[in-house]
Design a protein around this motif. Structure first.
Motif: not given
Length: 72
Positions: A33-59
């Motif tokens: 949770a701490e690592k996730f919160l640090a990543e959200v603060e540093a980057g695009d929150a939507q992309l970070v959440m998609a990556r952490w949940t595995g709900a992103y497209k692979f192409g």
């Protein structure tokens, strides 16, 4: 690749609950949770959440759909 949307998160004490379009996607606790919160603060929150949940497209969705094994 389209940008993900519809994610939100809520910090509840020592854990973080991530939802996608109002439905629970995952819950992170402790160091994760701490690592996730640090990543959200540093980057695009939507992309970070998609990556952490595995709900992103692979192409490769179109390639997989056209594979002989997946044809109807």
């Amino acid at each position: 690749m389209p940008k993900p949307h519809g994610f939100s998160y809520e910090q509840l004490g020592d854990h973080v609950a991530i939802t996608h379009r109002g439905r629970s996607a995952t819950t992170l606790r402790g160091a994760r949770a701490e690592k996730f919160l640090a990543e959200v603060e540093a980057g695009d929150a939507q992309l970070v959440m998609a990556r952490w949940t595995g709900a992103y497209k692979f192409g490769n969705e179109r390639t997989a759909r056209n594979h002989p094994r997946n044809r109807g």
